[in-house]
Structures are given as C-alpha cells and as structure tokens.
Design a protein around this motif. Sequence first.
Motif, PDB file in Angstrom:
ATOM      1  N   GLY A 210       0.815  -1.205   0.000  1.00 33.92           N
ATOM      2  CA  GLY A 210       0.000   0.000   0.000  1.00 33.92           C
ATOM      3  C   GLY A 210       0.847   1.252   0.000  1.00 33.92           C
ATOM      4  N   LEU A 211       0.204   2.370  -0.250  1.00 32.70           N
ATOM      5  CA  LEU A 211       0.875   3.662  -0.266  1.00 32.70           C
ATOM      6  C   LEU A 211      -0.050   4.698   0.363  1.00 32.70           C
ATOM      7  CD1 LEU A 211       3.280   5.449  -1.229  1.00 32.70           C
ATOM      8  CD2 LEU A 211       1.941   5.869  -3.319  1.00 32.70           C
ATOM      9  N   LYS A 212       0.489   5.471   1.309  1.00 31.00           N
ATOM     10  CA  LYS A 212      -0.265   6.552   1.937  1.00 31.00           C
ATOM     11  C   LYS A 212       0.395   7.880   1.575  1.00 31.00           C
ATOM     12  CE  LYS A 212      -1.913   3.762   5.814  1.00 31.00           C
ATOM     13  NZ  LYS A 212      -1.917   3.572   7.289  1.00 31.00           N
ATOM     14  N   ARG A 213      -0.434   8.892   1.299  1.00 28.96           N
ATOM     15  CA  ARG A 213       0.087  10.216   0.945  1.00 28.96           C
ATOM     16  C   ARG A 213      -0.631  11.267   1.780  1.00 28.96           C
ATOM     17  NH1 ARG A 213       0.362  12.111  -4.752  1.00 28.96           N
ATOM     18  NH2 ARG A 213       2.521  12.710  -4.330  1.00 28.96           N
ATOM     19  N   LEU A 214       0.121  12.301   2.123  1.00 26.16           N
ATOM     20  CA  LEU A 214      -0.358  13.339   3.022  1.00 26.16           C
ATOM     21  C   LEU A 214       0.007  14.699   2.453  1.00 26.16           C
ATOM     22  CD1 LEU A 214      -1.642  13.288   5.939  1.00 26.16           C
ATOM     23  CD2 LEU A 214       0.678  13.594   6.791  1.00 26.16           C
ATOM     24  N   TRP A 215      -0.950  15.623   2.414  1.00 29.10           N
ATOM     25  CA  TRP A 215      -0.711  16.987   1.941  1.00 29.10           C
ATOM     26  C   TRP A 215      -0.813  17.942   3.127  1.00 29.10           C
ATOM     27  CZ3 TRP A 215      -2.565  13.100  -0.871  1.00 29.10           C
ATOM     28  CH2 TRP A 215      -2.187  12.988  -2.213  1.00 29.10           C
ATOM     29  N   VAL A 216       0.265  18.670   3.410  1.00 25.05           N
ATOM     30  CA  VAL A 216       0.358  19.514   4.598  1.00 25.05           C
ATOM     31  C   VAL A 216       0.525  20.978   4.184  1.00 25.05           C
ATOM     32  CG1 VAL A 216       1.722  20.021   6.664  1.00 25.05           C
ATOM     33  CG2 VAL A 216       1.339  17.645   5.966  1.00 25.05           C
ATOM     34  N   ALA A 217      -0.277  21.856   4.785  1.00 24.61           N
ATOM     35  CA  ALA A 217      -0.236  23.282   4.475  1.00 24.61           C
ATOM     36  C   ALA A 217       1.032  23.921   5.049  1.00 24.61           C
ATOM     37  CB  ALA A 217      -1.481  23.969   5.029  1.00 24.61           C
ATOM     38  N   PRO A 218       1.370  25.145   4.637  1.00 24.26           N
ATOM     39  CA  PRO A 218       2.561  25.832   5.159  1.00 24.26           C
ATOM     40  C   PRO A 218       2.446  26.151   6.648  1.00 24.26           C
ATOM     41  CG  PRO A 218       1.774  26.859   3.116  1.00 24.26           C
ATOM     42  CD  PRO A 218       0.715  25.910   3.553  1.00 24.26           C
ATOM     43  N   THR A 219       3.575  26.591   7.216  1.00 24.28           N
ATOM     44  CA  THR A 219       3.604  26.872   8.653  1.00 24.28           C
ATOM     45  C   THR A 219       2.699  28.030   9.037  1.00 24.28           C
ATOM     46  OG1 THR A 219       5.586  28.226   8.269  1.00 24.28           O
ATOM     47  CG2 THR A 219       5.918  25.948   9.003  1.00 24.28           C
ATOM     48  N   ASP A 220       2.462  28.986   8.104  1.00 26.30           N
ATOM     49  CA  ASP A 220       1.587  30.097   8.454  1.00 26.30           C
ATOM     50  C   ASP A 220       0.129  29.664   8.578  1.00 26.30           C
ATOM     51  OD1 ASP A 220       0.993  29.684   5.808  1.00 26.30           O
ATOM     52  OD2 ASP A 220       1.320  31.754   5.167  1.00 26.30           O
ATOM     53  N   ARG A 221      -0.143  28.413   8.181  1.00 27.97           N
ATOM     54  CA  ARG A 221      -1.458  27.804   8.405  1.00 27.97           C
ATOM     55  C   ARG A 221      -1.336  26.620   9.361  1.00 27.97           C
ATOM     56  NH1 ARG A 221      -5.688  29.037   5.361  1.00 27.97           N
ATOM     57  NH2 ARG A 221      -6.535  26.932   5.522  1.00 27.97           N
ATOM     58  N   THR A 229      -4.582  10.371   1.467  1.00 29.29           N
ATOM     59  CA  THR A 229      -5.053   9.268   0.637  1.00 29.29           C
ATOM     60  C   THR A 229      -4.322   7.980   1.011  1.00 29.29           C
ATOM     61  OG1 THR A 229      -3.408   9.625  -1.117  1.00 29.29           O
ATOM     62  CG2 THR A 229      -5.499  10.827  -1.297  1.00 29.29           C
ATOM     63  N   GLY A 230      -4.963   6.862   0.690  1.00 32.93           N
ATOM     64  CA  GLY A 230      -4.344   5.564   0.915  1.00 32.93           C
ATOM     65  C   GLY A 230      -4.809   4.582  -0.140  1.00 32.93           C
ATOM     66  N   GLU A 231      -3.937   3.694  -0.541  1.00 29.57           N
ATOM     67  CA  GLU A 231      -4.310   2.655  -1.500  1.00 29.57           C
ATOM     68  C   GLU A 231      -3.627   1.355  -1.113  1.00 29.57           C
ATOM     69  OE1 GLU A 231      -1.477   2.822  -5.252  1.00 29.57           O
ATOM     70  OE2 GLU A 231      -2.530   4.735  -4.985  1.00 29.57           O
ATOM     71  N   GLN A 232      -4.250   0.258  -1.527  1.00 25.52           N
ATOM     72  CA  GLN A 232      -3.707  -1.059  -1.191  1.00 25.52           C
ATOM     73  C   GLN A 232      -3.706  -1.939  -2.425  1.00 25.52           C
ATOM     74  OE1 GLN A 232      -5.682  -3.033   2.055  1.00 25.52           O
ATOM     75  NE2 GLN A 232      -4.745  -5.012   1.628  1.00 25.52           N
ATOM     76  N   SER A 233      -2.526  -2.120  -2.987  1.00 22.62           N
ATOM     77  CA  SER A 233      -2.309  -3.047  -4.106  1.00 22.62           C
ATOM     78  C   SER A 233      -3.299  -2.841  -5.246  1.00 22.62           C
ATOM     79  CB  SER A 233      -2.386  -4.496  -3.599  1.00 22.62           C
ATOM     80  OG  SER A 233      -1.421  -4.717  -2.587  1.00 22.62           O
ATOM     81  N   GLY A 234      -3.756  -1.626  -5.457  1.00 25.18           N
ATOM     82  CA  GLY A 234      -4.664  -1.340  -6.550  1.00 25.18           C
ATOM     83  C   GLY A 234      -6.084  -1.845  -6.347  1.00 25.18           C
ATOM     84  N   GLN A 235      -6.364  -2.470  -5.189  1.00 21.68           N
ATOM     85  CA  GLN A 235      -7.686  -3.031  -4.945  1.00 21.68           C
ATOM     86  C   GLN A 235      -8.593  -2.088  -4.149  1.00 21.68           C
ATOM     87  OE1 GLN A 235      -8.713  -6.004  -6.334  1.00 21.68           O
ATOM     88  NE2 GLN A 235      -6.734  -5.776  -7.365  1.00 21.68           N
ATOM     89  N   GLN A 263     -13.542   0.296  -3.758  1.00 20.67           N
ATOM     90  CA  GLN A 263     -12.997  -1.029  -4.032  1.00 20.67           C
ATOM     91  C   GLN A 263     -13.004  -1.241  -5.546  1.00 20.67           C
ATOM     92  OE1 GLN A 263     -14.707  -4.276  -1.823  1.00 20.67           O
ATOM     93  NE2 GLN A 263     -13.930  -5.833  -3.223  1.00 20.67           N
ATOM     94  N   HIS A 264     -11.878  -1.695  -6.051  1.00 21.28           N
ATOM     95  CA  HIS A 264     -11.782  -1.950  -7.498  1.00 21.28           C
ATOM     96  C   HIS A 264     -12.230  -3.380  -7.775  1.00 21.28           C
ATOM     97  CE1 HIS A 264     -10.397  -1.061 -11.555  1.00 21.28           C
ATOM     98  NE2 HIS A 264      -9.909  -2.292 -11.585  1.00 21.28           N
ATOM     99  N   LYS A 265     -13.313  -3.493  -8.538  1.00 22.06           N
ATOM    100  CA  LYS A 265     -13.859  -4.820  -8.835  1.00 22.06           C
ATOM    101  C   LYS A 265     -14.577  -4.768 -10.184  1.00 22.06           C
ATOM    102  CE  LYS A 265     -15.950  -8.629  -6.253  1.00 22.06           C
ATOM    103  NZ  LYS A 265     -14.665  -9.299  -6.033  1.00 22.06           N
TER     104      LYS A 265
END
Length: 321
Positions: A210-221, A229-235, A263-265
């Motif tokens: 799996g792959l997890k991704r995180l988007w973080v705002a600047p320090t002034d915020r 987001t998160g995904e697991q083996s394309g499923q 879910q990918h099916k």
Amino acid sequence: MLPHHRIYLVAFLLWGSLLPTTQAADQQPLRTEVINQTWKERRERLQAMRIELSLDVTRSKLPYMKSAADGVDEVVPLTEEETLHYLNQTVNFKTHYSLILDSPRIRCRHWGRVPTPQLEQMQDLDMTWSVDGNTAAIAYKYEGIRHLTISKSSVPPMLPLFGLNPLRWSLLAGDPVYGFTLDQYKVCPQLEQVQGIACTVLEKSEVYGGLKRLWVAPTDRECVVMKYTGEQSGQYHSQHDFYYVDLPNEGPKPKFWTTKSYQHKSNQDILTFGCRINVDTLDSQATVTPADFQLQLTKGTHVTDTRKRNPQGGELIYDVK
C-alpha cells in the motif's frame, strides 16, 4: 556619515537581496522536523477541547449482507454475483459524536440510528467511552438495560475514533496517543496545490504493497492537513479532504471533512464508504476537569468491574441499587 538617501538605498538593496531567498524558502517542501514542531505547538494550543460532530454516512450494503443476522462475528458466504450486487447498493444513515479531549484523557459519546446486521431494520446506537489516564470505561444500552464495563487501563479504546480519522489528522496530528504521526513518512521533492494552497507532500509505503500520501499546508497555516489518501495493491483506495475556516487569533479551524473509500472490482471503482463529518461546535478553550471523564453509576446500571474480583470467583458484577 552616509546621507539619509544613501542609507535608505543600502537598506533597500539589502532587503531586496534577502527577498528572493525568503521567497525561495517558502516554495520548498517543509522538513518533517518543522511539521512535527508546528503540530506540537498546535496541539498545545488546542490541548483541552470540546467538539460536537454530525456524520452523514453512505455505505455499501455488502458488509451487512456478509454479517450474521444474529450479530455474531461470522461471515455469510456470498457468490461472486451476490457480492457485486450488494457492493453496488448503498445504505444511508446519520450519527453524532460528542467529545471531550485532553490527551491522554478522552470522553466520547457516539449515538444515532444505524442499520442492524443484514439490514433487517434500523436500531438505536448510544455508546460512551471514557479514559481518565488510569481507568477505562464503556457504557451502552442493550435491551433497555444500561451496561457499564470498567477496567484498569491507561490505553485508550480506539474504537470510538475508528471512524474519525479526519479528526485524528486535523486536530490531533502528531499526538502519539490519539493522533497520527509522521513515522516512516518521507517528504516528496515537489509542492502540490490543494484548494489553492501549496502543500508539502509526504509518502509512506506499506509492507503489504500500500501507499499513503499526506498533503500539509505551510507553517503560516499551522501545517494543517489538507488531504490524505491511501491505496492497497490497486484493490482499495480512500481519500480524506479537510476544509477549514480561518478565524482571527485562532488560526485554521476545521469546518467539515469528507471521506470516500473505493474497491476496485469488475474493472470499476465502486464506492464502499462515503462520509461527511460536520464540525457543529468546537470549543478550543474549554474548561476541562477530572469529573468530565467519570461515567456515572446510575440506578439500574449493570456493572462489570474487571479491576476487582468477585469473592465467589471471576470479575465483580453487580447492579446499581
């Protein structure tokens, strides 16, 4: 001594020479140490809070149809055709949360009308969890009787927050007890725009592919999380989006969060869970006392106290008179 106009000119040139460096720094991804420190300062500012949430939930019927009708934890076998059929059908319901947070102390009430196993009908849900740092307690009603289980534990029950991942990223990010940390996350080289804000992107690979991704705002915020987001083996894949309102002297305050899981099916991505969590009220300067984390022993409550032993053996069980 330099004339005044030359002093101003030198100062202007010096300021101009520094400006590109400052702007360039603002255009670079943040280091994890900077994010963690900013999160720490944010948590300290929001240490004690009261928050009310309302949830609009859309969920695939498949998990219910795979559950035993009597509520026992067993999976009902379904054919591939039945699985796809129920996966494409959804059920909608609403629930609410009322929380008092003062990590590691927490009190969480979760209530509403939810589907029963195999969707025979809707039933009332009303459960309260509380941890005061030494004792954990859970209260719920079953067949008209209030039950209370007490145990000696400093470990918080994560079940009440299982469906509140946005809260754990948005208000408790970096908290080692209730929030999520940046352990094993790596900073990506390029900034990405989310809601018009240039965000630092972080990634974390999982051992199961799996792959997890995180988007973080600047320090002034205050480095608030804008997307996760998160995904697991394309499923399977899911996405949390975070929406804030900027308040004077308070910084970004969460307005609502959305969650979608797929879910990918059969060559299609099917929505299995969707939720909008509305922040109805948030008191970030709340007065919190030890009494807020104690569940009351009301008359008629059926109590199981695992901290004590019954003289006849087993756990101490009694009804409050």
